[in-house]
Structure formats: structure tokens, C-alpha cells
Design an enzyme around this catalytic site. Structure first.
Site, PDB file in Angstrom:
ATOM      1  N   ASP A   8       0.859  -1.171   0.000  1.00 41.45           N
ATOM      2  CA  ASP A   8       0.000   0.000   0.000  1.00 41.45           C
ATOM      3  C   ASP A   8       0.907   1.236   0.000  1.00 41.45           C
ATOM      4  OD1 ASP A   8      -2.369   1.592   0.395  1.00 41.45           O
ATOM      5  OD2 ASP A   8      -1.841   1.710   2.523  1.00 41.45           O
ATOM      6  N   ASP A  10      -0.439   5.129   0.801  1.00 38.65           N
ATOM      7  CA  ASP A  10      -0.831   6.081   1.848  1.00 38.65           C
ATOM      8  C   ASP A  10      -0.843   5.440   3.224  1.00 38.65           C
ATOM      9  OD1 ASP A  10      -1.223   8.333   0.225  1.00 38.65           O
ATOM     10  OD2 ASP A  10      -3.211   7.660  -0.363  1.00 38.65           O
ATOM     11  N   ASP A 213      -1.779  -0.836   6.086  1.00 37.38           N
ATOM     12  CA  ASP A 213      -2.060  -0.197   7.373  1.00 37.38           C
ATOM     13  C   ASP A 213      -3.538  -0.165   7.721  1.00 37.38           C
ATOM     14  OD1 ASP A 213      -2.716   1.848   5.408  1.00 37.38           O
ATOM     15  OD2 ASP A 213      -2.746   3.265   7.081  1.00 37.38           O
TER      16      ASP A 213
END
Length: 274
Positions: A8, A10, A213
Site C-alpha cells: 500500500d 498512503d 495499514d
């Protein structure tokens, strides 16, 4: 080839607030030195990802808009495989629903429910910039959506009603660090699985690694062989991810990312405790 790394962006490889990957540079350089593919798998658009690809001089496939499409550099795989379309740069495997249809359905849901839904399609570049902290150029790239509509609701009391109406329209959703995402019958895990199988046709023993996250990373984390979850800006791991097979890494965003990669792949002097 021993590993392929799906990540990922961001809040994971790049900082949630500053959008910087500086804290992960040691691990990024290590992957480059060892010629280990670094594959972005993100809610970001193709146009946004290409900026990072250019900055980091990466020549590997990437996955845009929560598994909406897989972009494979032309000639990257020396095997025959099926793809949906192509252009001068990529062979493209499209998995998502077209953006125009997603915006149409989101408008219907907003009208029927009166929920305070605001999508990227409702905002100009300046408004996206103000809401995200991106500069105007980056905000413009973020609006270049093809398979996923990012949106927010200022009032979470309508969450269950929202989910009900999205599913009734035959679409799906996920929630990232900042925004909800409306999408079709696709997710990060589906795209990661397809791309991993292409690598394994050439390198059967390759180990897939995933780093994320947030909840929208869970399909990816449940698909890979080794999964890492980095801490969010508050110093905690996303409590909605309860899978015990996902390794919790100490370190917020790119700091945790750097630690996980060095621990997994780095030499003894570079290793730290996960």
C-alpha cells in the site's frame, strides 16, 4: 527471485500526513540492490502511481484503485497471458467497474438516503488539495480516477444504511485511512493473486509479501504468503484487522515498512526487531 513485495502507499510506504517515503529509503534501496520487485497496490490512481514509479525508477507492474486494474509494462513477462487492453506502455488487466458508473450509482444512493456523501467527483482539484493536504498537481492526479470513487461522510451514523444501499446496487466498498471507496467486484487481494500467479509461472518458488495499514489492505494481506501491518499515525494498529496471521510491525507508516523489509530481507547488520 526470492520475494515479490506488494505494498500500500498512503499511511504505509508513504507518511499519512507528509506523503514522504524518506523513512523507508534504506529498505527501498535494498530491494533495488537485490532486484526484488516492489509492486504498488493502492487506492491511488494510475496517474498518481506513475509519479512514484518515475521518482523511484521502478520498472515493475502496479495495481491501481483497490485492485481496479493491473498495469504490466509491455514485455515484462516473457510468457503469454490474458489481458483486457493495452497501450504503448502497458498490458492492462482490468478487474473493476468503470468510474462513470460508480459515480452514477453513488449519486443515486445519496439521493435515496440523504446521507452526507461527498465524492472526489463532486470536488475540484483545489478542494481535493485542501481536504487531503496534496499540492494542486497531485490533487489533479488523484481526481484522474478510472475504477474507484473515493468519498467521505462527515456523519458516520448512516454507515449501515450506506453499506446496505451499495450492496443492493451490486457494488462493493472498502474503507481506507482517509476515505470510503466505492468499487465493483474487485479488491486488492484479487489483483495480487492474479499477478502473483504470473510471477510463479516463471519463478515457481517466489514468496509474496504484503504491507498495509488499513482495512482496505486486508484482502491483500490475506492473499500473500507473508503479511505486515504497520502502525497508524496514532501509534496503534488498525483494530478492525484481527487476523492473527498478519504480523504487527512497530513503527508508524514508512518507519514500520522500513523495519519490516530490513528484518525480512536485510543483512544481519541491517536487521531490527519487528
Amino acid at each position: 527471485m526470492e520475494y515479490i513485495i506488494f505494498t500500500d502507499l498512503d499511511g504505509t510506504l508513504i507518511d499519512h500526513d507528509t506523503y514522504s517515503y524518506e523513512a523507508a529509503l534504506d529498505a527501498i534501496k535494498l530491494l533495488d540492490q537485490k532486484d526484488i520487485p516492489l509492486i504498488f497496490c493502492t487506492s491511488k490512481t494510475r496517474a498518481e502511481i506513475e509519479d512514484y514509479v518515475k521518482e523511484l525508477n521502478i520498472h515493475h507492474p502496479f495495481i491501481s484503485e483497490n485492485g481496479g486494474a493491473i498495469f504490466i509494462p509491455r514485455g515484462y513477462f516473457n510468457i503469454d497471458f490474458e489481458y483486457t487492453s493495452e497501450n504503448e506502455n502497458y498490458e492492462i488487466i482490468e478487474l473493476g467497474t468503470r468510474y462513470e458508473e460508480l459515480c452514477r450509482v453513488l449519486s443515486i444512493i445519496r439521493d435515496r438516503t440523504s446521507l452526507p456523501i461527498i465524492g472526489f467527483g463532486d470536488l475540484n482539484a483545489e478542494e481535493v488539495s485542501e481536504d487531503t493536504g496534496l499540492d494542486i498537481e497531485s490533487a489533479t492526479l488523484a481526481k484522474s480516477r478510472e475504477y474507484d470513487e473515493a468519498f467521505k461522510m462527515d456523519d458516520d451514523t448512516g454507515t449501515e444504511l450506506l453499506k446496505e444501499h451499495i450492496l443492493a446496487q451490486g457494488l462493493n466498498f472498502t474503507r481506507g485511512g482517509r476515505y470510503w471507496h466505492l468499487m465493483g467486484d474487485n479488491d486488492k487481494g484479487m489483483a495480487v493473486s492474479i499477478l502473483t500467479e504470473l510471477y510463479r509461472k516463471i519463478h515457481p518458488s517466489v514468496v509474496s509479501v504484503g504491507l498495509g495499514d488499513s482495512q482496505n489492505d486486508l484482502p491483500m494481506l490475506q492473499t500473500v504468503d507473508v503479511a505486515f501491518l504497520v502502525q497508524k499515525p496514532d501509534g496503534k494498529h488498525d483494530p478492525s484487522i484481527k487476523d492473527d496471521d498478519v504480523i504487527r510491525v512497530e513503527g508508524i507508516g514508512p518507519e514500520g515498512w522500513n523495519r519490516a523489509i530490513l528484518k525480512l530481507i536485510g543483512s544481519n547488520e541491517n536487521r531490527d526487531t519487528v
